[in-house]
Write an enzyme that holds these catalytic residues in place. Structure first.
Site, short mmCIF file in Angstrom:
data_model
loop_
_atom_site.label_atom_id
_atom_site.label_comp_id
_atom_site.label_asym_id
_atom_site.label_seq_id
_atom_site.Cartn_x
_atom_site.Cartn_y
_atom_site.Cartn_z
CE LYS A 159 5.13 -3.03 -8.98
NZ LYS A 159 4.89 -2.81 -10.38
NE ARG A 196 3.15 -7.20 -6.50
CZ ARG A 196 2.23 -6.51 -7.18
NH1 ARG A 196 1.36 -7.12 -7.98
NH2 ARG A 196 2.17 -5.19 -7.05
CD GLU A 256 2.99 -8.92 -16.71
OE1 GLU A 256 2.20 -8.30 -15.99
OE2 GLU A 256 4.06 -9.38 -16.29
N1 PLP Z 1 2.09 -6.24 -14.45
C1 PLP Z 1 3.14 -5.43 -14.38
C2 PLP Z 1 4.32 -5.73 -15.23
C3 PLP Z 1 3.14 -4.33 -13.51
O1 PLP Z 1 4.18 -3.49 -13.43
C4 PLP Z 1 1.98 -4.08 -12.73
C5 PLP Z 1 1.93 -2.97 -11.80
O2 PLP Z 1 2.25 -3.09 -10.66
C6 PLP Z 1 0.89 -4.96 -12.84
C7 PLP Z 1 0.99 -6.03 -13.72
C8 PLP Z 1 -0.34 -4.75 -12.05
O3 PLP Z 1 -0.18 -5.15 -10.71
P1 PLP Z 1 -1.02 -4.49 -9.56
O4 PLP Z 1 -2.46 -4.67 -9.91
O5 PLP Z 1 -0.64 -5.25 -8.35
O6 PLP Z 1 -0.65 -3.06 -9.50
C1 COI Z 2 1.89 -0.07 -10.84
O1 COI Z 2 0.79 -0.15 -11.38
O2 COI Z 2 2.03 0.15 -9.63
C2 COI Z 2 3.11 -0.19 -11.61
O3 COI Z 2 4.13 -0.44 -11.06
C3 COI Z 2 2.97 -0.03 -13.05
C4 COI Z 2 3.97 0.86 -13.67
C5 COI Z 2 4.01 2.25 -13.21
C6 COI Z 2 5.28 0.19 -13.85
#
Ligand code: PLP
Ligand code: COI
Length: 341
Positions: free
Chosen positions: A184, A82, A220
């Protein structure tokens, strides 16, 4: 290994400086070998790409101490890929995915004293990130980059731990424009800061963002994807090209189907169908699964039957199974757990 003297059970989601961080620099078209450093500060030119045009991307994952005392992390290969997608979208060089995983291991191992013990309620949050470092004044990508990883022990993302939260339907969009929502990048989060401050000022824990084009579909939150449970026990989770492809959500879809025998629907979710669901949760690395008890849509309250006191029963099962896999009490699917020490 002697652990740091930290009150693990009472830490929130914040930054605590650790002893070591990883750094690798990109110059003349290649990454250097990378190394650990004790210096938490970065000195850059005033005109660095990251300062002028926000050329920066990041990742988030966690390390866990398992029941039998190992240190592991969860699917770091997916964070590596990612980050590569995020980098490409911002015209940055890709940090090699195998080196990403090795660097995560190296920095966690070096900070073993800060990895919270099993059962403490805390985990080690790992933050890889990358930025343009050389001066750029015309609008263009930098030529030089820095990739870094720091770690910090964290507790629950939302105050109150596992208590259901109340969120609002936001009037703002989460991501910066031009289809960057699925990556991200710092710019997406900068664009969401006004919305999160507004929500907090109004007493909400988070925002529910809608699709910007029609404002009728659920996307989201600021830092997590949504999961919903139908009254007949299905897992429903929004499908959209403009949300972050959450690794936790993708993993939960497998957990629901393969471990709990649930039906899973990954599809568009209309704002108008929220009141049909039995349970709602936010899922992500930081959020794990945080239950949502209430969503307020411009004065209209949508209260889930699971209530404001505890997690709903199905979300609890998903939570227990996912965290069981992460902490080594439940056997993980092949390749999900990466052993560090
Ligand atoms: N959506 C957003 C905007 C986020 O910042 C995060 C955190 O990383 C997620 C979703 C969840 O992603 P993950 O499960 O890969 O941490
Ligand atoms: C994560 O869950 O890793 C995130 O980046 C979420 C948040 C701290 C922005």
């Amino acid at each position: 290994m002697e652990k740091k003297n930290i009150d693990w059970g009472n830490i929130g989601f914040g930054y605590m400086q650790s002893d070591y961080r990883y750094v690798s620099c990109y110059k003349d078209g290649k990454w250097d070998d990378g190394q650990l450093t004790t210096d938490p500060n970065i000195t850059l030119n005033e005109c660095a790409g990251v300062f002028q045009y926000a050329q920066t991307v990041f990742e988030g994952l966690k390390a866990y101490t398992t029941e039998d005392g190992k240190i592991v992390c969860f699917r770091p290969d997916l964070n590596a890929s990612r980050l590569a997608d995020s980098a490409k979208r911002l015209e940055m060089p890709v940090f090699p995915e195998d080196r990403f995983v090795e660097a995560v291991k190296q920095v966690v191992k070096a900070n073993e004293a800060m990895v919270p013990p099993y059962g403490s309620g805390a985990t080690l949050y790992i933050r890889p990130y990358m930025m343009g470092t050389n001066p750029v004044i015309g609008v263009k990508p930098a030529d030089e980059y820095m990739f870094r990883i720091f770690v910090t022990p964290v507790g629950p993302y939302f105050k109150g731990g596992a208590k259901p939260i109340t969120i609002k339907v936001s009037d703002f969009d989460r991501a910066a424009p031009h289809g960057t929502g699925h990556i991200k990048a710092g710019l997406n989060y900068a664009m969401s800061l006004h919305a999160i401050v507004t929500a907090h000022d109004e007493g909400y824990a988070e925002n529910m963002y809608l699709d910007p084009a029609t404002r009728s579909k659920v996307e989201e939150t600021g830092g997590a994807n949504f999961i919903f449970i139908t009254k007949d026990g299905k897992l429903v989770t929004p499908k959209s090209d403009s949300i972050l492809p959450s690794i936790t959500r993708r993993s939960l879809m497998v957990v629901a189907e393969k471990y709990l025998g649930m039906e899973v629907e990954h599809r568009e979710v209309a704002l108008s169908e929220l009141s049909d669901f039995a349970e709602c949760g936010l899922c992500g690395t930081a959020a794990v699964i945080s239950p949502v008890g209430k969503i307020v849509d411009h004065g209209k309250e949508i209260c889930f039957p699971s209530g404001m006191d505890e997690m709903g029963p199905t979300i609890k099962k998903l939570y227990d199974t996912l965290t069981g896999i992460q902490m080594g009490t439940i056997e993980a699917p092949e390749g999900w757990i990466c052993e560090i020490a």
